[in-house]
Design an enzyme around this catalytic site. Sequence first.
Site, mmCIF file in Angstrom:
data_model
loop_
_atom_site.group_PDB
_atom_site.id
_atom_site.type_symbol
_atom_site.label_atom_id
_atom_site.label_comp_id
_atom_site.label_asym_id
_atom_site.label_seq_id
_atom_site.Cartn_x
_atom_site.Cartn_y
_atom_site.Cartn_z
ATOM 1 N N ARG A 1 93.112 56.824 60.646
ATOM 2 C CA ARG A 1 92.076 55.800 60.575
ATOM 3 C C ARG A 1 90.675 56.329 60.678
ATOM 4 N NH1 ARG A 1 96.214 53.287 61.312
ATOM 5 N NH2 ARG A 1 96.682 55.264 62.251
ATOM 6 N N THR A 2 90.410 57.075 61.735
ATOM 7 C CA THR A 2 89.014 57.423 61.998
ATOM 8 C C THR A 2 88.487 58.342 60.897
ATOM 9 O OG1 THR A 2 89.475 57.186 64.326
ATOM 10 C CG2 THR A 2 87.442 58.295 63.753
ATOM 11 N N LYS B 1 90.148 81.730 63.515
ATOM 12 C CA LYS B 1 89.767 83.135 63.732
ATOM 13 C C LYS B 1 89.067 83.309 65.075
ATOM 14 C CE LYS B 1 88.902 83.795 58.798
ATOM 15 N NZ LYS B 1 87.841 84.017 57.801
ATOM 16 N N ARG C 1 86.210 65.343 65.993
ATOM 17 C CA ARG C 1 87.246 64.935 66.953
ATOM 18 C C ARG C 1 87.823 66.206 67.548
ATOM 19 N NH1 ARG C 1 92.079 60.711 66.055
ATOM 20 N NH2 ARG C 1 90.314 59.329 66.429
ATOM 21 N N HIS D 1 85.517 57.294 72.736
ATOM 22 C CA HIS D 1 85.701 57.127 71.290
ATOM 23 C C HIS D 1 84.730 56.022 70.828
ATOM 24 C CE1 HIS D 1 87.383 56.899 67.400
ATOM 25 N NE2 HIS D 1 88.671 56.814 67.683
#
Length: 313
Positions: free
Chosen positions: A55-56, A84, A105, A133
């Site tokens: 969704r986000t 890396k 995120r 959030h």
Amino acid sequence: MDLKGRHLLQPMDFSVEEMDRLFEVAERISANPAAFADVCKGKLLATLFYEPSTRTRFSFEAAMLRLGGQVIGFSEPNSSAVSKGESIADTIRTVACYADLAVMRHPKEGSVSVASRFSPIPVVNAGDGGHQHPTQTLTDLLTIKLETGNFDNITVGLCGDLKFGRTVHSLIQALLRYSGVRFVLISPDELRVPEYVRESMQKAGAEFEETRDLLKHLPELDALYMTRVQKERFFNEEDYVRLKDSYIVNKAKLATAKEKLMILHPLPRVNEISTDVDSDPRATYFRQAENGMYVRMALIMELLGIKEEPVCK
Ligand code: NCD
């Protein structure tokens, strides 16, 4: 009241007036999306997802594409220089050379805030661990506003994983700024809200009750915010299995609920809302997902300082 160039790490970063402005813009976009189809032409959004999302990430990407901008990014850190051993600071400084705005995120709490400190472009927190959030909160607030008209004097039940559910922490803090919001916090003992969230409710003088009993409180609620038990944040499988189905709302249980109850869920849903609720007019969660795209369109425009009214077509 200018959001241009700002970061969004937690809901309190924006004032109530700034959020109202975002909701206004989002409503204008949803009423006539075609009029906004080119406003971000030539702009680039970077989505840096160190943790899975549908969704986000999709709603941010869809938002930018529907504004006529473009998108780069990763949804799997192993496919980037992160694998890396690159630091977040270096990743964001590099991405800022290419993009105008970054959405991040990360599984670790506070890491998006670290990125923002090194970033010359706006950074939006799309979820940092079990912490916050804020763009889900914009989505939730816009939905409540569209469904009920305002936020004052409503009783909001939040149910499920209130400990690890970052959407819950952000939503409670944002709702504390409106008057007379009453909270019913429904969870197993192990999954109660963190102390800092409880303290913020106490400090704001909000009325709240912590309980294990959903059915007892269901008739009082104007909104029921269901959440999934956050499997990925548990330390052992056994606890997750024991707690995962603590609450399952189904059509039969809704018999005692208000006719105008809003059933919200940030999604993804697991078992906590039975699919027989989907056809009930009180099921608001898919409308909520759609609102998420419009409010993210508004957010992108404001952070990039794109204010001009589009020419009506
Ligand atoms: C939420 C999240 O990522 O915290 N999902 C979302 O962004 N819509 C809720 C969840 O994953 O349970």
